[in-house]
Write an enzyme that holds these catalytic residues in place. Structure first.
Site, mmCIF file in Angstrom:
data_model
loop_
_atom_site.group_PDB
_atom_site.id
_atom_site.type_symbol
_atom_site.label_atom_id
_atom_site.label_comp_id
_atom_site.label_asym_id
_atom_site.label_seq_id
_atom_site.Cartn_x
_atom_site.Cartn_y
_atom_site.Cartn_z
ATOM 1 N N ASP A 37 71.862 31.354 84.399
ATOM 2 C CA ASP A 37 71.758 32.897 84.749
ATOM 3 C C ASP A 37 71.299 32.986 85.993
ATOM 4 O OD1 ASP A 37 69.078 31.936 83.984
ATOM 5 O OD2 ASP A 37 68.779 33.699 82.623
ATOM 6 N N GLY A 124 61.402 28.331 72.679
ATOM 7 C CA GLY A 124 62.427 28.725 73.495
ATOM 8 C C GLY A 124 63.391 29.796 73.027
ATOM 9 N N GLU A 161 58.184 39.267 84.245
ATOM 10 C CA GLU A 161 57.871 37.722 84.404
ATOM 11 C C GLU A 161 57.595 37.547 85.896
ATOM 12 O OE1 GLU A 161 58.146 35.463 81.830
ATOM 13 O OE2 GLU A 161 59.069 36.417 80.053
ATOM 14 N N ASP A 173 67.395 36.231 78.906
ATOM 15 C CA ASP A 173 66.726 36.435 77.692
ATOM 16 C C ASP A 173 66.641 37.924 77.503
ATOM 17 O OD1 ASP A 173 66.710 33.769 77.957
ATOM 18 O OD2 ASP A 173 64.559 33.769 78.337
#
Ligand code: GLA
Length: 388
Positions: A37, A124, A161, A173
């Site tokens: 990504d 995860g 994040e 995500d």
């Protein structure tokens, strides 16, 4: 899914007795396309039926947030105007997303929030993205008139994040958590942000996660180092080819990687080698899925595991062992899922082999490591939404 009444009862008990609105956002799986990504490549995630549920309500203050983590039984109050923000790592997600939503134009003021989760932490499966998108969905609804777009909420989660939690993650995500759709995987081109829903009902197969319970913690982990390695390689290639535009490894070819091998060193070379391979594997998996060719899908999953373990070096002994057990049991495909450094393997297993595989993996893993892996059957669920 979690029980709304459970979350509500805690919200009422820990604040002023009033109810608010309830939101939920899922964790995710990823069939293939790992560490692609932030390299401008493709990913193939889907939301799961497990996630975070939060009850939220404006509390009439300018910027005081009163937050309660139901699972940790921990209460933290803080002000959005405090430049340092709260110390508790779970509360930093709330602080960060609120400030990021403000930057996007949502006039976020003080609020009360209580939340709980049923997505395993550190497995995860993106419990942190589930938090960010759940809180973003609530703040957008309560303060922002739902004017912030879904993509902007994805980016606000990612910025949380980066700016408040110390993980330079990509967008997979948060994307999966916001855009998820029951029964569908999504193929996302992380450079153009175009994506397609892929109905996923592999006839005669099951998807199952085996959680090693080795805690995966990306903050302060070598996750950011991996990203730096990829960027070093791109810089070296760009320097050699001033005529071209090289933003991420997506723009680089195998030949160009070979050209800079000596210069960047074996470690960075191996990291980039994995990423270029992974870019090709996602596309091969899409083609195979369209043909119903699950053998090829599975083979690519094993190749990804090998690359993540030996080239990208984000596996650990326990995950490699779970992968070996899958192979021994004739499982069609198996690999580490997510950022790595612990967490789960994702396994594509023929329905007729499922029981035997699970029993064998549990017994052998427990004999070696003293505990059974947690078995999580994958159900592909919906993305972020208001429940009531
Ligand atoms: C973590 C990150 C994602 C992605 C994966 C690896 O989950 O948050 O952005 O990089 O690792 O594919």
């Amino acid at each position: 899914m979690m029980d709304i009444e459970f979350v509500r009862s805690r919200f009422i008990k820990h604040f002023d007795g009033k109810t608010g609105r309830v939101y939920t956002s899922p964790g995710r799986i990823n069939l293939i396309g790992e560490h692609t990504d932030y390299n401008g490549g493709f990913v193939f995630p889907g939301a799961v039926d497990k996630g975070i549920m939060a009850e939220m309500r404006a509390n009439g203050t300018e910027d005081t947030v009163m937050a309660y983590s139901i699972d940790l039984k921990d209460r933290v109050d803080f002000k959005l105007s405090d430049p340092a923000g709260p110390k508790a790592s779970w509360a930093r997600y709330i602080y960060g997303i609120a400030l990021e939503m403000r930057k996007l134009g949502a006039p976020v003021k003080g609020f009360n929030i209580a939340f709980a989760g049923d997505v395993p932490l550190g497995a995860g499966m993106s419990s942190s993205a589930a938090m960010e998108s759940c809180f973003a969905c609530g703040l957008n609804d309560i303060f922002g008139d739902n004017k912030i777009s879904m993509w902007d909420m994805v980016l606000a989660g990612q910025a949380t994040e980066h700016n408040y939690c110390g993980v330079n993650c990509g967008i997979m995500d948060q994307f999966a958590s916001v855009f998820g759709k029951a029964g569908c995987l999504m193929r996302l081109d992380c450079r153009s942000r175009e994506f397609e829903y892929f109905p996923f009902k592999p006839d005669g197969y099951r998807l199952v996660l085996l959680n090693s319970k080795v805690k995966h913690e990306l903050a302060g982990s070598p996750y950011n180092d991996r990203r730096n390695s990829c960027e070093n390689v791109v810089k070296a290639i760009a320097k050699k080819h001033p005529e071209g535009t090289f933003e991420t490894l997506r723009d680089c070819t195998w030949e160009q990687l070979e050209e800079v091998r000596a210069e960047v060193g074996e470690e960075d070379y191996s990291r980039a080698h994995f990423v270029l391979g992974e870019k090709d594997r996602v596309l091969a998996v899409c083609d195979a899925l369209l043909e119903g060719d699950y053998e090829t899908v599975g083979q690519k999953m094993y190749e990804t595991h090998y690359g993540l373990s030996k080239e990208y070096e984000v596996s650990c002994e326990e995950l490699d062992y779970l992968n070996d057990l899958a192979k021994e049991n004739g499982v069609t495909g198996s690999r580490i899922m997510g950022g790595g450094f612990g967490g789960c393997t994702i396994n594509l297993v023929r329905a007729d082999l499922y029981q035997k595989f699970i029993a064998d993996a549990k017994a052998k893993f427990a004999a070696k490591y003293g505990h059974e892996p947690e078995v999580i059957d994958v159900v592909i669920g919906d993305g972020s939404r208001r429940l009531c």
